[in-house]
Design a protein around this motif. Sequence first.
Motif, PDB file in Angstrom:
ATOM      1  N   PRO A   1       0.777  -1.247   0.000  1.00 29.64           N
ATOM      2  CA  PRO A   1       0.000   0.000   0.000  1.00 29.64           C
ATOM      3  C   PRO A   1       0.804   1.290   0.000  1.00 29.64           C
ATOM      4  O   PRO A   1       0.413   2.244  -0.697  1.00 29.64           O
ATOM      5  CB  PRO A   1      -0.867  -0.135   1.265  1.00 29.64           C
ATOM      6  CG  PRO A   1      -1.056  -1.606   1.404  1.00 29.64           C
ATOM      7  CD  PRO A   1       0.253  -2.233   0.977  1.00 29.64           C
ATOM      8  N   PRO A   2       1.944   1.406   0.723  1.00 27.75           N
ATOM      9  CA  PRO A   2       2.658   2.685   0.656  1.00 27.75           C
ATOM     10  C   PRO A   2       3.152   3.039  -0.746  1.00 27.75           C
ATOM     11  O   PRO A   2       3.425   4.214  -1.021  1.00 27.75           O
ATOM     12  CB  PRO A   2       3.840   2.470   1.616  1.00 27.75           C
ATOM     13  CG  PRO A   2       3.354   1.441   2.573  1.00 27.75           C
ATOM     14  CD  PRO A   2       2.512   0.514   1.744  1.00 27.75           C
TER      15      PRO A   2
ATOM     16  N   TYR B   1      13.395   2.719   1.321  1.00 31.01           N
ATOM     17  CA  TYR B   1      13.465   1.527   0.472  1.00 31.01           C
ATOM     18  C   TYR B   1      14.846   1.329  -0.155  1.00 31.01           C
ATOM     19  O   TYR B   1      15.038   0.395  -0.937  1.00 31.01           O
ATOM     20  CB  TYR B   1      12.411   1.611  -0.638  1.00 31.01           C
ATOM     21  CG  TYR B   1      10.996   1.596  -0.125  1.00 31.01           C
ATOM     22  CD1 TYR B   1      10.308   0.407   0.043  1.00 31.01           C
ATOM     23  CD2 TYR B   1      10.345   2.787   0.206  1.00 31.01           C
ATOM     24  CE1 TYR B   1       9.004   0.388   0.521  1.00 31.01           C
ATOM     25  CE2 TYR B   1       9.051   2.787   0.689  1.00 31.01           C
ATOM     26  CZ  TYR B   1       8.381   1.587   0.843  1.00 31.01           C
ATOM     27  OH  TYR B   1       7.095   1.578   1.326  1.00 31.01           O
ATOM     28  N   ASP B   2      15.785   2.204   0.170  1.00 36.20           N
ATOM     29  CA  ASP B   2      17.124   2.099  -0.414  1.00 36.20           C
ATOM     30  C   ASP B   2      17.893   0.971   0.258  1.00 36.20           C
ATOM     31  O   ASP B   2      18.177   1.007   1.463  1.00 36.20           O
ATOM     32  CB  ASP B   2      17.879   3.422  -0.251  1.00 36.20           C
ATOM     33  CG  ASP B   2      19.265   3.354  -0.860  1.00 36.20           C
ATOM     34  OD1 ASP B   2      19.374   3.057  -2.060  1.00 36.20           O
ATOM     35  OD2 ASP B   2      20.245   3.580  -0.119  1.00 36.20           O
ATOM     36  N   GLN B   3      18.275  -0.035  -0.524  1.00 38.23           N
ATOM     37  CA  GLN B   3      18.928  -1.219   0.039  1.00 38.23           C
ATOM     38  C   GLN B   3      20.347  -0.920   0.521  1.00 38.23           C
ATOM     39  O   GLN B   3      20.809  -1.518   1.501  1.00 38.23           O
ATOM     40  CB  GLN B   3      18.944  -2.344  -1.001  1.00 38.23           C
ATOM     41  CG  GLN B   3      17.564  -2.787  -1.454  1.00 38.23           C
ATOM     42  CD  GLN B   3      17.076  -2.071  -2.712  1.00 38.23           C
ATOM     43  OE1 GLN B   3      17.597  -1.023  -3.093  1.00 38.23           O
ATOM     44  NE2 GLN B   3      16.073  -2.634  -3.374  1.00 38.23           N
TER      45      GLN B   3
ATOM     46  N   GLU C   1      10.673  -2.101   7.834  1.00 37.28           N
ATOM     47  CA  GLU C   1       9.339  -2.549   7.428  1.00 37.28           C
ATOM     48  C   GLU C   1       9.023  -2.180   5.985  1.00 37.28           C
ATOM     49  O   GLU C   1       8.283  -2.892   5.306  1.00 37.28           O
ATOM     50  CB  GLU C   1       8.290  -1.984   8.379  1.00 37.28           C
ATOM     51  CG  GLU C   1       8.314  -2.629   9.765  1.00 37.28           C
ATOM     52  CD  GLU C   1       8.128  -4.147   9.705  1.00 37.28           C
ATOM     53  OE1 GLU C   1       7.231  -4.624   8.992  1.00 37.28           O
ATOM     54  OE2 GLU C   1       8.919  -4.849  10.378  1.00 37.28           O
ATOM     55  N   GLU C   2       9.569  -1.062   5.510  1.00 37.40           N
ATOM     56  CA  GLU C   2       9.290  -0.658   4.125  1.00 37.40           C
ATOM     57  C   GLU C   2       9.874  -1.671   3.138  1.00 37.40           C
ATOM     58  O   GLU C   2       9.178  -2.151   2.226  1.00 37.40           O
ATOM     59  CB  GLU C   2       9.854   0.738   3.850  1.00 37.40           C
ATOM     60  CG  GLU C   2       9.154   1.843   4.622  1.00 37.40           C
ATOM     61  CD  GLU C   2       9.722   2.051   6.017  1.00 37.40           C
ATOM     62  OE1 GLU C   2       9.254   2.975   6.708  1.00 37.40           O
ATOM     63  OE2 GLU C   2      10.644   1.295   6.420  1.00 37.40           O
ATOM     64  N   ILE C   3      11.154  -1.983   3.280  1.00 37.77           N
ATOM     65  CA  ILE C   3      11.765  -2.951   2.375  1.00 37.77           C
ATOM     66  C   ILE C   3      11.120  -4.318   2.533  1.00 37.77           C
ATOM     67  O   ILE C   3      10.844  -5.014   1.543  1.00 37.77           O
ATOM     68  CB  ILE C   3      13.288  -3.026   2.609  1.00 37.77           C
ATOM     69  CG1 ILE C   3      13.964  -1.741   2.111  1.00 37.77           C
ATOM     70  CG2 ILE C   3      13.891  -4.244   1.911  1.00 37.77           C
ATOM     71  CD1 ILE C   3      15.455  -1.686   2.360  1.00 37.77           C
ATOM     72  N   THR C   4      10.857  -4.720   3.763  1.00 36.67           N
ATOM     73  CA  THR C   4      10.226  -6.018   3.988  1.00 36.67           C
ATOM     74  C   THR C   4       8.878  -6.098   3.271  1.00 36.67           C
ATOM     75  O   THR C   4       8.562  -7.098   2.614  1.00 36.67           O
ATOM     76  CB  THR C   4      10.025  -6.273   5.497  1.00 36.67           C
ATOM     77  OG1 THR C   4      11.296  -6.270   6.145  1.00 36.67           O
ATOM     78  CG2 THR C   4       9.354  -7.616   5.735  1.00 36.67           C
ATOM     79  N   GLY C   5       8.075  -5.046   3.373  1.00 39.69           N
ATOM     80  CA  GLY C   5       6.772  -5.047   2.725  1.00 39.69           C
ATOM     81  C   GLY C   5       6.868  -5.086   1.214  1.00 39.69           C
ATOM     82  O   GLY C   5       6.119  -5.820   0.551  1.00 39.69           O
TER      83      GLY C   5
END
Length: 462
Positions: free
Chosen positions: A78-79, A122-124, A429-433
Amino acid sequence: MLDHTTTDAPQADTRTLDLDLAAAGVAGVIITWADNNGIPRSRTVPVEQFTAATERGIGITPLFAVFDSHDTITFDHPPLGTPSGDIRLTPVTDRIVHLAGQPAFAWAPGRQIAPDGSPWPYDQRTALERQLARAADLGITIRAGYEIEFHLSPADDTGDDPRPIYDGPSYGPAKMLAVDAFAEQLLRDLNRNGIPIGQLHGEYGPGQYELNIAPADPLTAADHQLLTRQTIHAAARNHGLRASFAPLVTPGHVGNGWHLHTSPSRDGDNLLSGGDGPAGITPQGAAYLAGLLRDLPAIAAITAPSLSSLQRLRPGYWSGAYTCWGVENREAALRLVPATPLLGPHHANLELKPSDASANPYLALTAVIAAGLSGIEDALTPPGPVQEDPATWTEQQRADHGIHRLPTTVQQQLDALLNNSRIRTALGEEITGAFRAVRTSDAGRATGLDPADIVRAYRWLY
């Protein structure tokens, strides 16, 4: 400074760097990052725009975080659920390389940032930097290196299953002779691109080759992994070849592992040697190993995440299909490579076998380091090493030793990841999602495909 080697120019010197690049014959700079499928993505800027790209970045869609392996954009996170928005891609200028195999271009790894210049969650690369800062706070230094296996076919081979460039005895000089000119260029280009390697050889599978990148700090190791891909692809193209790093290239054959080696140190002393544990491991080195073993299913969800990976992770193929460790045991998922009198104490390292090119290298190292550091913080003690192939044991024998098969489906992998608070916290949580959404999209795409179709679908993505 720009003679095909990594520069150490500071960020503030980009205008001078522009001039140096242009004088060296560079027309454009390729800025590369890896997505959540391990696939390199890039933007190329004209050399005269490099300063602007460094200062203000290049606009890209945030939806690259939710591209699946075949470029479908999933809105299941969703984000990132709409086509609106923009982020900036900036080059890491102290890692710029004038590409030996593509002399009109330079290369630099990229960092994704928010439009206001703040970190983008979201930057790895940023996720890995957080774990390195955590390690530094604990007084731990990590070194990392990759073994890279790849397949070579003639570039004009368009059959359902690729024709290997050589199909004969493994590991011999005849296999290298078959790619003599390619190997010469590759070795020269890797050297000029600033990537030190230990060896290049013909591997076990038909048309399969391998090189190992010398260990470095984890950020450099991840950057080198991406740059090595670029270098191999360019050299292959220049000699009428096509390279594939896919976890499995041909159904039923051995796959391509990108084995990830790490070693933790404190005050310059390798924690995997000099102790009184198995093969000389120290208590903290054992705790690091135990941390990886504890979180192995969640780690493998990051380091071997694709549908092609799941087909590669088979017992009997030296891919590490079971949750165990061993000293020089090539069937163990975690292989301790001990120090020896010949190689010295700094040689000791821990090899992760379930790791391949479909893993984002920054996230792979994030997960491994996070698990190892948690093991040290929790003072874990691993079980004894396994020196046999656990596939030859009975189910009861494996259960008695706490050994289980690594996840064999996407859902099992996601369950292992989502139920592991340590790895989720490390990723954020952002990357995981976003990672969950991408893996779910890939699984949906594969519905109804047989294993051979899946192998073919991933063959030329890497």
